[in-house]
Write a protein that holds these residues in place. Structure first.
Motif, short mmCIF file in Angstrom:
data_model
loop_
_atom_site.label_atom_id
_atom_site.label_comp_id
_atom_site.label_asym_id
_atom_site.label_seq_id
_atom_site.Cartn_x
_atom_site.Cartn_y
_atom_site.Cartn_z
N ASN A 71 96.21 3.52 -15.24
CA ASN A 71 96.35 4.98 -15.17
C ASN A 71 95.11 5.69 -15.70
O ASN A 71 94.51 5.26 -16.70
N LEU A 72 94.75 6.77 -15.04
CA LEU A 72 93.68 7.66 -15.49
C LEU A 72 94.29 8.98 -15.92
O LEU A 72 95.18 9.52 -15.25
N SER A 73 93.80 9.52 -17.04
CA SER A 73 94.25 10.83 -17.50
C SER A 73 93.43 11.92 -16.82
O SER A 73 92.24 11.73 -16.53
N PRO A 74 94.04 13.08 -16.53
CA PRO A 74 93.25 14.18 -15.95
C PRO A 74 92.06 14.56 -16.82
O PRO A 74 91.01 14.96 -16.30
N ALA A 75 92.21 14.41 -18.15
CA ALA A 75 91.10 14.77 -19.04
C ALA A 75 89.91 13.86 -18.83
O ALA A 75 88.76 14.27 -19.05
N GLN A 76 90.15 12.62 -18.40
CA GLN A 76 89.03 11.69 -18.19
C GLN A 76 88.15 12.12 -17.03
O GLN A 76 86.97 11.78 -16.97
N LEU A 77 88.71 12.86 -16.09
CA LEU A 77 87.94 13.29 -14.93
C LEU A 77 86.89 14.34 -15.28
O LEU A 77 86.03 14.65 -14.46
N THR A 78 86.96 14.89 -16.48
CA THR A 78 85.94 15.87 -16.89
C THR A 78 84.65 15.19 -17.35
O THR A 78 83.64 15.86 -17.56
N ASN A 79 84.70 13.87 -17.51
CA ASN A 79 83.50 13.13 -17.94
C ASN A 79 82.62 12.86 -16.73
O ASN A 79 83.01 12.12 -15.82
N PRO A 80 81.42 13.43 -16.67
CA PRO A 80 80.56 13.23 -15.48
C PRO A 80 80.10 11.79 -15.31
O PRO A 80 79.69 11.41 -14.21
N ASP A 81 80.18 11.00 -16.36
CA ASP A 81 79.74 9.60 -16.27
C ASP A 81 80.91 8.64 -16.11
O ASP A 81 80.76 7.43 -16.34
N LEU A 82 82.08 9.16 -15.72
CA LEU A 82 83.27 8.31 -15.66
C LEU A 82 83.08 7.13 -14.71
O LEU A 82 83.42 5.99 -15.06
N ALA A 83 82.57 7.37 -13.51
CA ALA A 83 82.44 6.30 -12.52
C ALA A 83 81.53 5.17 -13.03
O ALA A 83 81.87 3.99 -12.90
N SER A 84 80.41 5.53 -13.61
CA SER A 84 79.49 4.50 -14.10
C SER A 84 80.07 3.75 -15.29
O SER A 84 79.87 2.53 -15.42
N ILE A 85 80.82 4.44 -16.15
CA ILE A 85 81.42 3.78 -17.31
C ILE A 85 82.50 2.79 -16.87
O ILE A 85 82.54 1.64 -17.32
N VAL A 86 83.39 3.25 -15.97
CA VAL A 86 84.47 2.37 -15.48
C VAL A 86 83.88 1.17 -14.76
O VAL A 86 84.33 0.02 -14.94
#
Length: 616
Positions: free
Chosen positions: A442-457
């Motif tokens: 599961n992803l939280s909606p708040a995590q989508l505010t991180n611009p580096d989310l894709a690279s981190i995951v």
């Protein structure tokens, strides 16, 4: 410093006059000493010249038979500057004095440093001496003149200095007052600032004054600033401040304690006084605010607490903040009185956030897995679900600690920690023979505010030796349908690197068909509430329509909350792709999932061989 002390310090006369008098006296003494010193030196030289002239006169007159007394008398008449002349010839001495003030004693003259000179010559076996002492009238006149000039100059200088100093002192007092006012008042409204208000509140509590501390916050001031600019917001603040002042004498202390917050102390301990004052405030705020052609409305939410002697200003302000928070939770234009139960609830929530932070740092959160199967009972995906066993509270509901993580900003760290744990578990399950295709995280909606989310995951998944295709990322329908551009961009970047994106709890949010077309989705998970209602005619129609929508969009369909064989048969007969629920399996630890094997027996399902067991 209190006001009385400040006034006393200002009214005390400075000692500048004494300083000036002491300086002048010291200067006079030094000037007189220098005048006497150099004046006596000059007179001593003159005395030597006169004594030499007297000896020559003695030599000239001695031949004429003049007595020493006559010679001295004649010399005094000739040398007017001499105050005393003494002539000795062969032991006979004559002395004449022009001034009665001249000391006759030689030792006394020497002790006073009087300007005198003595010369002697030998003549035919006898010694002739002449001693001349000068009058010091000129020196005294010089001293008097110099002292007068000095006093006049000092008086003029002191007058100029005094006038300049008075002006400087006046300006300094003005600036001191301005600095003191700036340190104690709010620059925009002229009210007490936060620090000064707390001092006044402490004094009121120490005196045992009865009353109410009210903390009032302007509702939606941020929206005013965003829509019309900060200048309009400032005008709203000033208007609210003026209307608070108009409450009258019932307000004992008034201050601005924050950007959109005011605090004031009301006289009177009865709730009726509080309610009456807050009603007046609501009535005052009902009037529109006009500024720059705009017609604005503003409301105030207020929290109140009774002022008590044993409570400090800090504690009173804290309780007022708690009450204000409770009021804002109700909505704009609301009031609330401090409630102990709500305070305890907030403290527990705060402590829960701290404990959660500690649990995340120490890796105390666990994952359990609920299998998702196809129509034949084969385990296709397992959904990773977080569990937290608190040392004192026991198991904490995921809804509670996930909400706490989102409100505290801990959700980013928590989400990545759970993803890393899930990747490690998937790799371990595969090593132990479970051919699980992928895990759903599961992803939280708040995590989508991180611009580096894709690279981190991506880095976390690759760090565990997995591929993006091994992980399926789930979002709630509300999060997926959010219109924020950053959320859409994050989902596209995740899909581009190979992650599958699915919508969880589909049907409970506000889906837009156009949004479903634009998002990079691979799966819809229909909420359990629709599965439970399949026996109702309208429920069956909705459920069938959602499954048909999923097929037409080319998306896989998962029905959640499958708990009975009847539900399973109906869903399978109507073409559902995948199933999740207690009928298939409850959330379970990794070891139990591995022991479950490749498939789960389902009622009426065709039994497929378990490749994991067959290979074993």
């Amino acid at each position: 410093m209190s006001t009385n002390a400040t006034t006393s310090a200002r009214s005390k006369p400075p000692l500048y006059g004494w300083h000036f008098a002491a300086t002048t006296l010291l200067t006079l003494v030094m000037l007189a000493a220098m005048t006497v010193h150099f004046g006596f030196q000059a007179l001593a030289h003159t005395a030597r010249d006169i004594s030499g002239a007297v000896l020559k006169h003695v030599e000239a007159q001695q031949g004429l038979g003049m007595a020493p007394a006559d010679i001295v008398e004649q010399s005094l008449k000739e040398f007017h500057d001499a105050a005393q002349i003494e002539v000795c010839i062969g032991g006979r001495c004559a002395t004449r004095t022009a001034s009665a003030d001249t000391p006759f004693n030689a030792e006394l003259r020497a002790g006073l440093g009087w300007p005198c000179a003595t010369q002697a010559v030998a003549h035919r076996g006898s010694t002739r001496t002449a001693t001349v002492c000068m009058a010091i009238d000129d020196v005294m006149e010089d001293i008097g003149r110099d002292v007068m000039v000095l006093l006049i100059a000092q008086a003029i200088g002191f007058g100029i200095w005094f006038a300049a100093t008075r002006r400087f002192v006046a300006r300094r007092e003005i600036w001191t007052e301005r600095v003191a006012r700036a340190a104690t008042t709010d620059a925009a409204t002229g009210l007490l600032n936060r620090a000064s208000f707390r001092v006044a509140l402490d004094e009121a509590a120490a005196r045992g004054d009865e009353g109410w501390l009210v903390l009032a916050g302007i509702d939606e001031l941020k929206s005013v600033n965003e829509l019309h600019g900060s200048s309009v917001g400032d005008h709203v603040i000033l208007t609210v401040a003026e209307r608070l002042k108009d409450l009258g004498a019932v307000v004992r202390v008034l201050g601005r304690t924050g950007g959109d917050e005011f605090a004031f102390v009301l006289d009177g301990a009865s709730p009726t006084t509080l309610e009456r004052s807050l009603s007046r405030l609501r009535a005052a705020m009902a009037a529109p605010i006009e500024h720059q052609g705009l017609l604005l409305s503003a409301s105030i939410s207020a929290g109140a607490v009774a002022v008590e002697r044993q409570l400090s200003a800090a504690e009173l302000m804290r309780r007022a903040n708690v009450a204000l928070r409770a009021a804002k939770k109700v909505g704009p234009d609301s009031q609330s009185i401090f409630n102990v139960a709500y305070d305890i609830e907030l403290r527990k929530h705060h402590q829960l956030r701290l404990d959660l932070m500690n649990a995340v740092e120490r890796g105390h959160l666990e994952l359990v897995y609920q299998p998702i199967v196809d129509a034949r009972g084969q385990v296709v995906v397992a959904e990773a679900l977080a569990r937290w066993k608190h040392q004192e509270l026991g198991f904490v509901s995921p809804e509670v600690f996930i909400a706490a993580a989102e409100s505290s900003g801990l959700i980013h760290e928590l989400g990545i920690a759970l993803l890393k744990k899930a990747c490690e578990d998937l790799a371990a399950a595969r090593r132990r023979g479970l051919p699980l295709k992928r895990l759903a995280v599961n992803l939280s909606p708040a995590q989508l505010t991180n611009p580096d989310l894709a690279s981190i995951v991506y880095a976390v998944v690759r760090g565990a030796g997995l591929e993006p295709a091994d992980i399926e990322l789930e979002l709630t329908e509300s999060a997926a349908m959010a219109s924020r551009q950053d959320a859409t961009q994050q989902l596209r970047e995740l899909a581009e690197v190979g992650f599958a994106i699915s919508i969880d709890d589909f049907g409970t949010g506000y889906s837009s068909l156009s949004r479903l077309q634009t998002l990079p989705l691979s799966k819809l998970k229909i909420d359990r509430s629709f599965v439970r209602a399949f026996e109702e005619p309208s429920g069956a129609v909705l459920l069938d329509a959602m499954m048909d929508l999923s097929r037409r969009l080319g998306l896989s369909c998962v029905c959640e909350g499958v708990e009975t064989a009847a539900q399973m048969h109906w869903l399978r007969d109507h073409g559902c792709d995948l199933f999740q629920g207690y009928l298939i399996g409850k959330p379970m630890p990794l070891d139990q999932l591995i022991g479950l094997g490749f498939r789960v027996p389902l009622p009426g399902a065709t039994v497929a061989p378990d490749p994991a067991r067959r290979s074993a």
